[in-house]
Write a protein that holds these residues in place. Structure first.
Motif, mmCIF file in Angstrom:
data_model
loop_
_atom_site.group_PDB
_atom_site.id
_atom_site.type_symbol
_atom_site.label_atom_id
_atom_site.label_comp_id
_atom_site.label_asym_id
_atom_site.label_seq_id
_atom_site.Cartn_x
_atom_site.Cartn_y
_atom_site.Cartn_z
ATOM 1 N N LEU A 1 30.723 39.632 28.779
ATOM 2 C CA LEU A 1 30.144 40.533 29.642
ATOM 3 C C LEU A 1 29.673 39.517 31.248
ATOM 4 C CD1 LEU A 1 27.287 41.969 27.346
ATOM 5 C CD2 LEU A 1 30.341 42.714 27.962
ATOM 6 N N HIS A 2 29.428 38.352 31.186
ATOM 7 C CA HIS A 2 29.039 37.480 31.617
ATOM 8 C C HIS A 2 29.739 38.012 33.066
ATOM 9 C CE1 HIS A 2 27.864 34.003 34.210
ATOM 10 N NE2 HIS A 2 28.728 33.502 34.213
ATOM 11 N N PRO A 3 30.458 37.894 33.650
ATOM 12 C CA PRO A 3 31.508 37.722 35.261
ATOM 13 C C PRO A 3 31.342 39.483 35.863
ATOM 14 C CG PRO A 3 33.528 37.092 33.710
ATOM 15 C CD PRO A 3 32.228 37.716 32.758
ATOM 16 N N ASP A 4 30.634 40.653 34.901
ATOM 17 C CA ASP A 4 31.177 41.927 34.864
ATOM 18 C C ASP A 4 29.698 42.855 35.428
ATOM 19 O OD1 ASP A 4 32.930 41.679 33.763
ATOM 20 O OD2 ASP A 4 32.582 42.898 31.831
ATOM 21 N N LEU A 5 28.519 41.431 35.269
ATOM 22 C CA LEU A 5 26.971 41.984 36.217
ATOM 23 C C LEU A 5 25.999 41.403 36.887
ATOM 24 C CD1 LEU A 5 26.329 43.357 32.023
ATOM 25 C CD2 LEU A 5 26.968 44.565 33.844
ATOM 26 N N LYS A 6 25.550 41.738 37.729
ATOM 27 C CA LYS A 6 24.270 41.121 38.808
ATOM 28 C C LYS A 6 23.250 42.147 37.915
ATOM 29 C CE LYS A 6 27.344 38.460 40.795
ATOM 30 N NZ LYS A 6 27.159 36.968 40.315
ATOM 31 N N THR A 7 22.373 41.225 37.708
ATOM 32 C CA THR A 7 20.587 41.602 37.805
ATOM 33 C C THR A 7 19.732 41.770 38.770
ATOM 34 O OG1 THR A 7 21.138 40.274 35.313
ATOM 35 C CG2 THR A 7 18.177 40.877 36.201
ATOM 36 N N ILE B 1 26.653 46.773 38.654
ATOM 37 C CA ILE B 1 28.625 46.086 38.412
ATOM 38 C C ILE B 1 28.905 47.674 39.701
ATOM 39 C CG2 ILE B 1 28.523 48.457 36.997
ATOM 40 C CD1 ILE B 1 30.365 47.154 35.135
ATOM 41 N N GLY B 2 29.826 46.625 40.010
ATOM 42 C CA GLY B 2 30.905 47.267 40.698
ATOM 43 C C GLY B 2 32.331 46.757 41.074
ATOM 44 N N ASN B 3 32.909 46.491 42.597
ATOM 45 C CA ASN B 3 33.249 45.903 42.871
ATOM 46 C C ASN B 3 34.001 45.458 44.495
ATOM 47 O OD1 ASN B 3 36.272 44.883 41.794
ATOM 48 N ND2 ASN B 3 37.424 45.583 43.199
ATOM 49 N N GLY B 4 33.674 43.972 44.687
ATOM 50 C CA GLY B 4 34.097 44.186 46.109
ATOM 51 C C GLY B 4 32.800 42.679 46.982
ATOM 52 N N PHE B 5 32.341 43.248 47.953
ATOM 53 C CA PHE B 5 31.271 42.522 48.055
ATOM 54 C C PHE B 5 29.994 43.538 48.704
ATOM 55 C CE2 PHE B 5 29.313 40.112 52.487
ATOM 56 C CZ PHE B 5 29.006 39.270 51.506
ATOM 57 N N ASN C 1 24.587 39.347 50.061
ATOM 58 C CA ASN C 1 25.796 38.384 49.937
ATOM 59 C C ASN C 1 26.547 38.059 48.758
ATOM 60 O OD1 ASN C 1 25.238 38.694 52.345
ATOM 61 N ND2 ASN C 1 24.486 36.424 52.906
ATOM 62 N N ILE C 2 26.336 39.496 47.803
ATOM 63 C CA ILE C 2 27.300 39.134 46.777
ATOM 64 C C ILE C 2 28.580 39.515 46.267
ATOM 65 C CG2 ILE C 2 24.890 39.491 45.066
ATOM 66 C CD1 ILE C 2 25.523 42.411 44.267
ATOM 67 N N THR C 3 29.752 39.483 45.209
ATOM 68 C CA THR C 3 30.601 39.887 45.163
ATOM 69 C C THR C 3 30.541 40.173 43.868
ATOM 70 O OG1 THR C 3 31.380 37.858 46.654
ATOM 71 C CG2 THR C 3 33.354 38.905 45.138
ATOM 72 N N LEU C 4 31.160 41.258 43.863
ATOM 73 C CA LEU C 4 31.177 42.094 42.833
ATOM 74 C C LEU C 4 32.363 42.143 42.119
ATOM 75 C CD1 LEU C 4 28.465 45.002 43.084
ATOM 76 C CD2 LEU C 4 28.084 42.749 41.801
ATOM 77 N N LYS C 5 32.761 41.815 40.809
ATOM 78 C CA LYS C 5 33.989 41.963 40.279
ATOM 79 C C LYS C 5 33.953 43.015 39.143
ATOM 80 C CE LYS C 5 38.103 38.878 38.835
ATOM 81 N NZ LYS C 5 37.939 37.709 38.422
ATOM 82 N N HIS C 6 34.475 44.166 39.572
ATOM 83 C CA HIS C 6 34.874 44.541 38.424
ATOM 84 C C HIS C 6 36.173 44.500 37.298
ATOM 85 C CE1 HIS C 6 35.739 48.726 35.865
ATOM 86 N NE2 HIS C 6 34.440 49.073 36.347
ATOM 87 N N PRO C 7 35.265 44.419 36.084
ATOM 88 C CA PRO C 7 36.273 43.926 35.240
ATOM 89 C C PRO C 7 38.047 44.372 34.860
ATOM 90 C CG PRO C 7 35.704 45.182 33.584
ATOM 91 C CD PRO C 7 34.965 44.989 35.588
ATOM 92 N N HIS C 8 38.788 44.100 35.112
ATOM 93 C CA HIS C 8 40.802 44.291 35.221
ATOM 94 C C HIS C 8 41.136 43.853 33.937
ATOM 95 C CE1 HIS C 8 44.149 44.798 36.182
ATOM 96 N NE2 HIS C 8 44.379 45.582 37.283
#
Length: 491
Positions: free
Chosen positions: A91-97, A107-111, A120-127
């Motif tokens: 779950l670590h890469p998927d979420l920002k608090t 959760i999301g995808n993109g800058f 200035n966060i980069t969200l990375k939706h799991p692939h």
């Protein structure tokens, strides 16, 4: 159905859906939810498993948290709590608090330049290629996808599953669709919008069983692995996202964070709705470790356990059993509604003309090296541009000169000759300019305070040394160092 000033109606289904779950509620003010309106929402949720609220754009994270917590006032934490050794968790890469509302995750995808205190966060939706044993070929990745992981929102170690979870869509991709492939030998496929979360009914999952399987599910319990999201991180998922393959790649228990036996969860396969009395199957297929039978026997063969769980759950995730709500905020009973997300393309195609990323510019900015327009510009999808309601986005130049420049909307889909990308200038809004100025001012104040604290420490040492030596204090050292953050008092 109308309840007071609220309107409750069934959610819109996709064309192949035969599932009978979910309602939409209109007329709710979630920011100022009354007890009477909450009772309508509560009853709708217990009776329909999923509630979708329309017209909630701009809902605050605090209001979302308060709404969710009203279903369980004894709880005040995020459902996964604080994960020890979070970097090994799947779950670590998927979420920002969200800083000011830690129970709400993003959760999301993109800058993202700024959202609710996150900058200035980069969200990375799991692939799926990072979680599944196999992946869709790169040549097909743009048009096809898979369900990443079917799951319930629960820690499954130490903490009990939450009663209710809420999911709010702040901004979702528009335009094109993808086809979800199950790739499990059934040939099942389903066309879905980008960013879809699909739900299944735990009740229907149970109702599809034979009488023998119903008796088995009613009398059996699932033992979940300790620290399950770390434990499963070495293994790979099935191609349909419904559970893991058994290849002895799980993290050994001895390599997990400290395990307390009292915190290991052994939970029923079936859960009973206290309002309707119906039974729902509720299992997180990726986290299962053992099955406890009615006679006290424990099935510890992990491969056999996973095969049983997959056999029980697979019929209910077929395309005709899925619900895919699309609106602003979705409220769902965590223990009755397993769900899965489709993974985004591994990479969106980039134009092969004269658009290129400028290394000297910000991540979100692009330079246009062709004729006519110079400077740092943003790369933008023409489709999204035409369907955008932001008047401050101005097209600067089209790739295709035959394409109309007036930005009209097309009722029958995009024209065949419409270019995929264009370069645009993005004018900063007043709020963005003000936010940037405020951030700069805060940084300057922080530097000034750091300097003042350093000077204050030196001043205290000088004064203490003079007092100790019975020496007079110079005039310059008789006043303390002022705090730059405090306004001067008027005499």
């Amino acid at each position: 159905m109308a309840a007071g000033s609220l309107s409750v109606k069934p959610i819109k289904k996709h064309s192949r859906s035969a599932v009978d779950i979910g309602v939409e509620i209109e007329g709710v003010d979630i920011e100022n939810l009354t007890d009477a309106d909450f009772e309508v929402v509560r009853n709708a949720l217990f009776e329909n498993q999923i509630v979708v609220f329309e017209g909630q754009a701009g809902l605050s994270p605090h209001a979302q948290y308060v709404l969710t917590r009203r279903f369980d006032l004894a709880s005040s934490n995020y459902s996964h709590g604080k994960t020890l050794d979070a970097k090994r968790s799947v779950l670590h890469p998927d979420l920002k608090t969200i800083p000011h509302q830690p129970q709400v995750q993003v959760i999301g995808n993109g800058f993202v330049e700024f959202y609710e205190g996150l900058e200035n966060i980069t969200l990375k939706h799991p692939h799926h290629k990072v979680f599944h044993k196999t992946a869709i070929p790169e040549s097909d990745d743009l048009d096809f996808t898979r369900f990443y992981r079917w799951h319930i929102d629960a820690a499954l170690y130490d903490l009990n599953p939450p009663k209710v979870t809420s999911l709010m869509a702040v901004k979702v991709p528009q335009g094109r669709h993808q086809t979800v492939r199950y790739d499990d030998g059934t040939g099942d496929e389903l066309e879905v919008p980008l960013g879809t979360t699909a739900f299944v009914s735990g009740y229907q999952m149970y109702d599809l069983f034979s009488e023998h399987d119903k008796a088995f599910a009613r009398t059996s319990k699932i033992e979940y692995a300790p620290h399950p999201y770390i434990w499963m991180s070495g293994a790979a998922s099935r191609s349909n996202g419904l559970g893991m393959l058994s290849e002895d790649k799980e993290i050994p228990l001895s390599d997990l964070p400290p395990i307390e036996e009292s915190k290991i969860k052994i939970l029923p396969m079936c859960w009973k709705n206290r309002v309707t009395g119906k039974l729902a199957l509720q299992i997180h297929p990726s986290a299962v470790k053992a099955i406890h039978l009615a006679d006290g026997t424990v099935m510890n063969d992990l491969k056999e356990v996973r095969e049983i769980v997959h056999r029980l759950q697979r019929p209910a995730i077929a395309p005709n059993h899925l619900a895919m709500p699309k609106d602003n905020i979705v409220l769902y009973k965590s223990i009755f509604s397993p769900h899965g997300q489709n993974s985004p393309p591994a990479r969106e195609p980039r134009p092969k003309s004269n658009l290129f990323k400028a290394a000297e510019n910000d991540k979100a900015l692009w330079s246009y090296g062709g004729k006519g327009t110079l400077g740092a510009l943003r790369l933008f999808s023409v489709h999204d541009l035409l369907h955008s309601k932001n008047p401050r986005i101005c097209p600067s130049e089209w790739h295709n000169p035959s394409f109309p420049h007036d930005g009209i909307r097309f009722e029958h889909g995009d024209p065949a000759n419409m270019p995929r990308y264009c370069a645009i200038s993005h004018l900063p809004t007043e709020a963005r300019v003000a936010r940037k100025a405020a951030t700069q001012a805060c940084k300057q104040l922080h530097r000034a305070r750091s300097k003042a604290r350093k000077e204050e420490r030196l001043w205290k040492k000088r004064v203490a040394a003079l007092w100790k030596a019975c020496q007079p204090i110079p005039l310059v050292d008789r006043n303390p160092i002022p705090d730059p953050g405090q306004s001067k008092r008027r005499s």
